[in-house]
Design a protein around this motif. Structure first.
Motif, PDB file in Angstrom:
ATOM      1  N   GLN A  10       1.273  -1.027   0.224  1.00  0.00           N
ATOM      2  CA  GLN A  10       0.220   0.023  -0.177  1.00  0.00           C
ATOM      3  C   GLN A  10       0.878   1.307  -0.260  1.00  0.00           C
ATOM      4  OE1 GLN A  10      -2.870  -0.655  -0.326  1.00  0.00           O
ATOM      5  NE2 GLN A  10      -3.821   1.978  -0.144  1.00  0.00           N
ATOM      6  N   GLY A  11       0.477   2.691  -1.238  1.00  0.00           N
ATOM      7  CA  GLY A  11       1.891   3.417  -0.812  1.00  0.00           C
ATOM      8  C   GLY A  11       2.980   3.538  -1.433  1.00  0.00           C
ATOM      9  N   ALA A  12       3.307   2.071  -2.183  1.00  0.00           N
ATOM     10  CA  ALA A  12       4.238   2.143  -3.382  1.00  0.00           C
ATOM     11  C   ALA A  12       3.582   2.146  -4.597  1.00  0.00           C
ATOM     12  CB  ALA A  12       4.493   0.676  -2.607  1.00  0.00           C
ATOM     13  N   SER A  13       4.501   2.731  -5.045  1.00  0.00           N
ATOM     14  CA  SER A  13       4.762   2.763  -6.666  1.00  0.00           C
ATOM     15  C   SER A  13       4.672   1.958  -7.468  1.00  0.00           C
ATOM     16  CB  SER A  13       5.391   4.282  -7.349  1.00  0.00           C
ATOM     17  OG  SER A  13       6.661   3.124  -7.188  1.00  0.00           O
ATOM     18  N   HIS A  14       4.288   1.756  -8.675  1.00  0.00           N
ATOM     19  CA  HIS A  14       4.468   0.332  -9.202  1.00  0.00           C
ATOM     20  C   HIS A  14       4.670   0.953 -11.243  1.00  0.00           C
ATOM     21  CE1 HIS A  14       3.534  -3.181 -10.959  1.00  0.00           C
ATOM     22  NE2 HIS A  14       3.714  -4.606  -9.999  1.00  0.00           N
ATOM     23  N   SER A  15       5.980   0.357 -11.122  1.00  0.00           N
ATOM     24  CA  SER A  15       6.231   0.037 -12.670  1.00  0.00           C
ATOM     25  C   SER A  15       4.772  -0.026 -14.059  1.00  0.00           C
ATOM     26  CB  SER A  15       7.241  -0.830 -13.267  1.00  0.00           C
ATOM     27  OG  SER A  15       8.248  -1.840 -13.404  1.00  0.00           O
ATOM     28  N   PRO A  16       4.881   1.130 -14.866  1.00  0.00           N
ATOM     29  CA  PRO A  16       3.833   0.192 -15.843  1.00  0.00           C
ATOM     30  C   PRO A  16       4.617  -0.913 -16.765  1.00  0.00           C
ATOM     31  CG  PRO A  16       5.049   2.396 -16.613  1.00  0.00           C
ATOM     32  CD  PRO A  16       5.526   1.618 -15.213  1.00  0.00           C
ATOM     33  N   MET A  17       4.375  -1.755 -15.532  1.00  0.00           N
ATOM     34  CA  MET A  17       4.039  -2.850 -17.030  1.00  0.00           C
ATOM     35  C   MET A  17       3.711  -4.101 -17.045  1.00  0.00           C
ATOM     36  SD  MET A  17       8.306  -3.333 -17.093  1.00  0.00           S
ATOM     37  CE  MET A  17       7.923  -4.664 -17.778  1.00  0.00           C
ATOM     38  N   ALA A  18       3.240  -4.815 -18.077  1.00  0.00           N
ATOM     39  CA  ALA A  18       2.620  -5.724 -18.097  1.00  0.00           C
ATOM     40  C   ALA A  18       2.366  -6.589 -17.534  1.00  0.00           C
ATOM     41  CB  ALA A  18       1.799  -6.032 -19.381  1.00  0.00           C
ATOM     42  N   GLY A  19       1.529  -7.044 -17.318  1.00  0.00           N
ATOM     43  CA  GLY A  19       1.706  -8.651 -15.789  1.00  0.00           C
ATOM     44  C   GLY A  19       0.053  -9.062 -15.819  1.00  0.00           C
ATOM     45  N   ASN A  20       0.202  -9.771 -14.772  1.00  0.00           N
ATOM     46  CA  ASN A  20      -0.723 -10.318 -14.021  1.00  0.00           C
ATOM     47  C   ASN A  20      -1.145  -9.586 -12.192  1.00  0.00           C
ATOM     48  OD1 ASN A  20       0.502 -12.109 -16.127  1.00  0.00           O
ATOM     49  ND2 ASN A  20      -1.858 -13.147 -15.922  1.00  0.00           N
TER      50      ASN A  20
END
Length: 101
Positions: A22-32
């Motif tokens: 929660q609160g962390a960013s995520h790279s804009p990568m494709a995935g499941n």
């Protein structure tokens, strides 16, 4: 909640997912991704929904909507290849369907 979970597919293959804190960013990568509900102790869980996305950074809102059904965490699995991503999603979804039915 643990950092990784391993989910079996209907084929017998196992897929490793990583907690998206929660609160962390995520790279804009494709995935499941999977939305889970933690048990009272915080170590066990049940999978509420499995999904696939071309941009995992955009799926945080999915967890917020699923919170009404008890979802507490989101786990992701990076998967650039659309064919592999779709195949894994179908395998995991089939395994989840067989548990529900």
């Amino acid at each position: 909640m643990r950092e990784f979970i391993d989910l079996p597919g209907a084929s017998g293959a196992t897929y490793r997912f990583r907690l998206w804190p929660q609160g962390a960013s995520h790279s804009p990568m494709a995935g499941n991704y999977v939305l889970v509900k933690a048990d009272a102790e915080g170590e066990g869980y049940s999978v509420l929904q499995a999904g696939v996305s071309d941009d995992l950074s955009a799926v945080r809102g999915t967890l917020e909507k699923a919170a009404k059904r008890g979802a507490t965490h989101i786990f992701t699995r990076l998967n650039v290849s659309r064919v592999v991503r779709t195949s894994e999603h179908e395998d995991i979804s089939a395994a989840l369907s067989s548990k529900a039915g």
